[in-house]
Design an enzyme around this catalytic site. Structure first.
Site, PDB file in Angstrom:
ATOM      1  N   SER A  92     -52.101 -21.497  23.787  1.00  0.00           N
ATOM      2  CA  SER A  92     -52.243 -22.275  25.027  1.00  0.00           C
ATOM      3  C   SER A  92     -51.062 -22.162  25.980  1.00  0.00           C
ATOM      4  CB  SER A  92     -52.465 -23.742  24.688  1.00  0.00           C
ATOM      5  OG  SER A  92     -53.664 -23.871  23.967  1.00  0.00           O
ATOM      6  N   GLU A  96       0.792  -1.227   0.000  1.00  0.00           N
ATOM      7  CA  GLU A  96       0.000   0.000   0.000  1.00  0.00           C
ATOM      8  C   GLU A  96       0.828   1.284   0.000  1.00  0.00           C
ATOM      9  OE1 GLU A  96      -3.404   0.607  -0.171  1.00  0.00           O
ATOM     10  OE2 GLU A  96      -3.551  -1.497  -0.754  1.00  0.00           O
TER      11      GLU A  96
END
Lengths: 804, 175
Positions: free
Chosen positions: A459, A182
């Site tokens: 339920s 880089e």
């Protein structure tokens, strides 16, 4: 005389112009100086304080090892690998050696909530079921915990995630390789590389497009850290000045390490992967120090375009880029050409997708932190958050949910739509939440159904109705209630006629059967008899925060709750009537390991323990004789569990909530758009629940019977007292002592009831320990089997014989 | 929803020890309205439990069998460690250590007594009371553990100036 003034006037404008120019220049210099000074201050202040988003590291609960702990040799091996211990050599911390069932583990230096432990050499033995020996330096060790696994991070800025590296964490090849690829002149330039810019400009000019960048690492860091992405001259100038000032104040080393922590390396749903520390974990599931040259080359190559070179989406591009980087490594003599060649031939070596990232759990952690902390506290760098997450429970729940949803979808209930689901596992005694799965895409950030899907619970509400009835003292498990058609006139004049699921009414049935078979008509009668407000009150005592609407349909579960809220309500049922406040975070430590805050178990008595005991015993019948009996095929033989199915109207929501001795789990399955699924709780949610529980190696639910409660045999069909010899459907229920029960006339119900012949008294056993259970399961271990006799023992023996 | 408002200690302890399953009154929620007045519905008249067929009386109960809880080597070592931390004033550390023990033996009443004692040391008498009640529920059939739980409960009540309740709990000791 006339010319002189003319000459003067000619000279004056020039002078004026010069004066203006000087003033403008001075002003410009002043402004620039002020601007540079301002940027200098910004750079120094921000960078010195390292105030970029440093999320807190989040840890799961450490695995406890002790003789009898239900951890097999293979489990232990897997756990060590999960913690990135390397197999082979235990000479240094982080290494271990396994020979058959014996392990030598050299632990790392590790911080727990309550201690900083230095590296230690531990010998562990385990068989196929449990830990059998634990020693350090030849001496028995009563208990030892492995490292708490890191599970991610929580950040004040949601979405940005990273694991911070210190300079010593950076491998030399990463350091050199990063500069090589880089910014070759990183060590020479003052922040801006003029030669580099000229070279790049020339290359771009010749190619008539952008083929090279002239930005240094320092400029990239400045851009990522301080500035936006816009491509303007002003932004470029600011970047250059800030880069120069940064270099003036900080060393190359500091800048490089900051860059390695800051750089963006990929996207995981809403989570941005920043820095090489997290990049290594995210792509390879290994710490940076353990990466091979090829892996480092892949990460370094990614910096150029994390999306374009995404190794999962574009493996060919990623491989080509990696190999180019490897070639440059070799040419610059960073690695041997032979090593580069070997690495270039190797596959990408990525970890399988999913697995380690637990967004739904981290979401709960984030919410609990937000509830209990000021945001400013959490912005401090280097915090550690210790949670109750059990990675094994989490993996079990994730696997069970995704496998069953795939199977149910394949069964073709609805084309073009995928079923969704949620699972939560908690330890009811402490309120610790150990697993949260928020949907089938469990490793991706998204809608967290476990916390946010509010649905009718069907339920699942019934235990609250029956608990209310038991609390009145007018009902017990054997009391007959009428399961026949019922019409209820509602306040608006309409008539409600609740149906049973099977559309069959059963007449008089005992309470235990009505609950086990989830009979609607009987439950509505029971609920109306004890009173809607009382049922609502019970729900609130159990933990429901919003008072439910007092409509009779409440008795069949029209009340809407999230899976997390259901867990809160069921905690008290699974914990003998004591409600524990749910807890995901145990403690937060600062950078020095000092506790900022710890969260202790908070216990409230929510319902009378004796009534809860009777109810819980009935809930075990749900899983042996009722709607939940499907668990039998999926659970280890003999494991006693209590639970309840739930199905909302037209099967839009499929629920199961149930518990063992130490785990409570709630599962929801349904469609996000609330369409009909065609799945009852028993068909949709129950298999997910059962497979999750089966994987947890939990022990049977065997609550301590309170004094004054007896075991009695009744016929499941009609509730009359009987004996197993007399009735094939005899079930053992818990009722208050001296309860008068109708007897089955043909049966000689001995005046020997309460049921339960004493078992041989034997050695003692720690009450309800996992160790004891592990020992029983494996038939080995230090604790003798057989225990005191109690009313509950007969029940356990009976139930163990009939289950599965 | 506070525990203290659910029960009087006397009622709870008596209920737990005598085995009476009748619930204690809860005072923390508003008085319950009649089922039909606010329910938006007219329900059929409350149906009492259905008449039962001829019955036999349950026989007198056999004396409750005894059990004895004790700590395993793992939890014993953790409790010892917690005591050391407490002695050094590290109450948070002691709490985490007891958490580990309770994760291993979640239903051991002796560990709940330990946790309750720690809560008292932290001046959290309300939570100590909760631990005492939990320990008492788990200690059923174990006189020694019951006595430890009752002593903790009495101390927790006294720390809340509920002296009469503490006295009533103590009167259950040793029975």
């Amino acid at each position: 005389m006339k010319r002189a003034p003319t000459r003067r006037s000619k000279r004056r404008p020039w002078r004026k112009l010069a004066l203006v120019a000087v003033v403008v220049l001075a002003l410009a210099v002043g402004i620039v100086a002020f601007w540079v000074a301002h940027l200098d201050r910004v750079v120094t202040r921000e960078f010195q304080g390292r105030h970029w988003s440093v999320p807190a590291r989040v840890y799961a609960a450490p695995l406890e090892l002790y003789v009898g702990a239900p951890v097999s040799a293979d489990d232990l091996d897997q756990e060590l690998r999960r913690l990135h211990y390397h197999s082979g050599d235990p000479a240094t911390p982080g290494g271990y050696r396994r020979s058959a069932d014996a392990f030598d583990v050299h632990t790392r230096r590790v911080r727990f909530i309550d201690e900083l432990r230095e590296p230690e050499l531990v010998s562990i033995r385990a068989d196929g079921n449990a830990i059998t020996a634990l020693k350090m330096g030849g001496t028995d060790l009563p208990v030892f915990r492995l490292d708490p696994p890191i599970i991610g991070s929580v950040s004040p800025i949601h979405g940005e995630d990273r694991l911070i590296l210190s300079p010593t964490d950076v491998p030399p090849l990463l350091r050199a390789g990063m500069k090589l690829i880089e910014d070759r002149r990183f060590d020479e330039h003052p922040g801006v590389d003029v030669l580099g810019i000229l070279r790049a400009s020339w290359a771009n000019l010749r190619a008539r497009r952008v083929v090279q960048g002239g930005s240094t690492l320092t400029q990239q860091l400045v851009k990522n850290y301080f500035l936006s992405d816009e491509q303007t001259a002003a932004r470029k100038a600011t970047e250059a000045v800030m880069a120069l000032r940064l270099e003036a104040h900080f060393s190359k080393e500091e800048i490089l390490v900051a860059y390695l922590n800051e750089v963006y390396l990929g996207q995981d749903g809403a989570r941005a992967i920043h820095g090489f520390g997290l990049g290594s974990e995210y792509y390879f599931a290994r710490p940076l120090a353990e990466l091979e040259p090829g892996d480092l080359a892949l990460l370094i190559g990614l910096v150029k375009g994390p999306s374009y070179y995404d190794p999962r989406r574009h493996p060919d591009r990623a491989r080509a880029r990696r190999n180019l980087v490897l070639q440059e490594f070799a040419e610059a003599h960073l690695i041997d050409p032979a090593v580069a060649q070997r690495a270039a031939a190797a596959p990408l070596n990525l970890r399988p997708p999913g697995g380690s990232y637990v967004p739904a759990y981290l979401d709960l952690v984030r919410r609990h932190l937000k509830r209990d902390y000021a945001e400013a506290d959490l912005a401090a760098a280097g915090l550690s958050v210790y949670t109750s997450l059990d990675p094994r429970a989490q993996a079990a729940a994730e696997h069970a949910l995704s496998a069953h949803l795939k199977r149910l979808d394949a069964a073709g209930r609805r084309r073009g739509a995928n079923l969704e689901g949620a699972v939560i596992v908690a330890e009811p005694n402490s309120g610790d939440v150990v697993a949260v799965v928020g949907g089938r895409e469990f490793a991706t950030d998204g809608f967290n159904r476990a916390l946010d899907a509010r649905r009718p619970i069907g339920s699942l509400v019934k235990p609250a109705v029956y608990l209310t009835a038991l609390e009145t003292g007018r009902y017990n498990a054997a009391t007959l209630i009428d399961d026949s058609a019922i019409e209820i006139k509602l306040g608006d004049g309409s008539v409600w006629t609740p149906q049973n699921f099977e559309h069959v009414f059963n007449g008089p049935v005992p309470v235990a059967r009505a609950l086990a078979e989830s009979l609607n008509a009987a439950t509505v009668r029971l609920g109306l008899d004890v009173g809607l407000p009382k049922v609502a009150e019970t729900l609130q005592h159990l933990g429901l925060e919003t008072p439910p609407t007092l409509n009779p349909s409440l008795l069949l579960g029209t009340v809407e709750m999230t899976p997390l809220e259901v867990v809160e309500v069921y905690t008290a049922l699974a914990n003998g009537g004591f409600r524990a406040r749910l807890r995901a975070v145990h403690a937060v430590l600062d950078e020095q390991g000092r506790p900022l805050k710890s969260f202790k178990v908070q216990l409230e008595e929510a319902a009378p323990p004796a009534a809860v005991y009777q109810l819980d015993r009935m809930l075990t019948l749900v899983t042996t004789h009722g709607t939940g009996r499907g668990v039998a095929t999926r659970l280890p033989r003999g494991l006693i569990v209590a639970g309840k199915t739930g199905t909302s109207s037209d099967t839009r929501d499929s629920w199961f909530a149930g518990f063992t001795e130490s785990y409570l789990s709630v599962v929801w399955v349904g469609y996000d758009d609330n369409q009909v699924t065609g799945l009852t709780g028993a068909v949709g949610a129950l298999p997910v629940w059962a497979d999750t529980i089966a994987a947890l190696k939990s022990t049977s639910f065997q609550p301590v019977p309170p004094d004054g409660i007896d075991d009695r045999w009744i016929a499941f069909a009609d509730g009359r007292e009987t004996t197993p010899a007399c009735s094939a459907d005899a079930v053992l229920v818990a009722v208050p002592a001296n309860t008068v029960l109708p007897a089955m006339s043909a049966c000689n119900v001995a005046p020997g009831a309460p049921a339960g012949a004493p078992l041989a008294a034997g050695a003692k056993i720690p009450a309800g320990t996992k160790a004891a259970a592990g020992a029983r399961a494996s038939g080995t271990g230090p604790v003798a089997t057989a225990t005191k006799t109690s009313v509950g023992d007969k029940f356990k023996t009976w139930l163990k014989n009939i289950v599965h | 929803m506070r525990l203290t408002t659910f029960f009087s200690a006397t009622a709870c302890a008596a209920a737990l020890l005598s085995g009476c399953p009748a619930p204690a009154p809860r005072a923390s929620l508003p008085p319950r309205p009649a089922p039909t007045s606010s329910g938006g519905a007219t329900a059929p008249p409350p149906a009492p439990p259905m008449p039962n067929p001829p019955s036999v009386n349950a026989p007198p109960r056999a004396p409750a069998p005894q059990r004895e809880n004790h700590l395993s080597p793992a939890t014993r070592s953790l409790v010892t460690q917690a005591h050391t931390l407490m002695a050094h004033g590290d109450l948070d550390g002691a709490s985490s250590t007891l958490d580990r023990a309770l994760r291993i033996e979640p239903n051991n009443p002796l560990l709940w007594v330990e946790r309750g004692r720690l809560r008292l040391a932290e001046n959290d008498a309300h939570q100590a009371e909760g631990c005492g009640r939990k320990a008492l529920a788990l200690a059923s059939g174990d006189h020694a553990a019951q006595n430890q739980a009752l002593r903790l409960l009495a101390d927790a009540l006294r720390a809340q100036q509920r002296n009469q309740e503490a006295h009533d709990v103590e009167s259950q000791l040793g029975r």
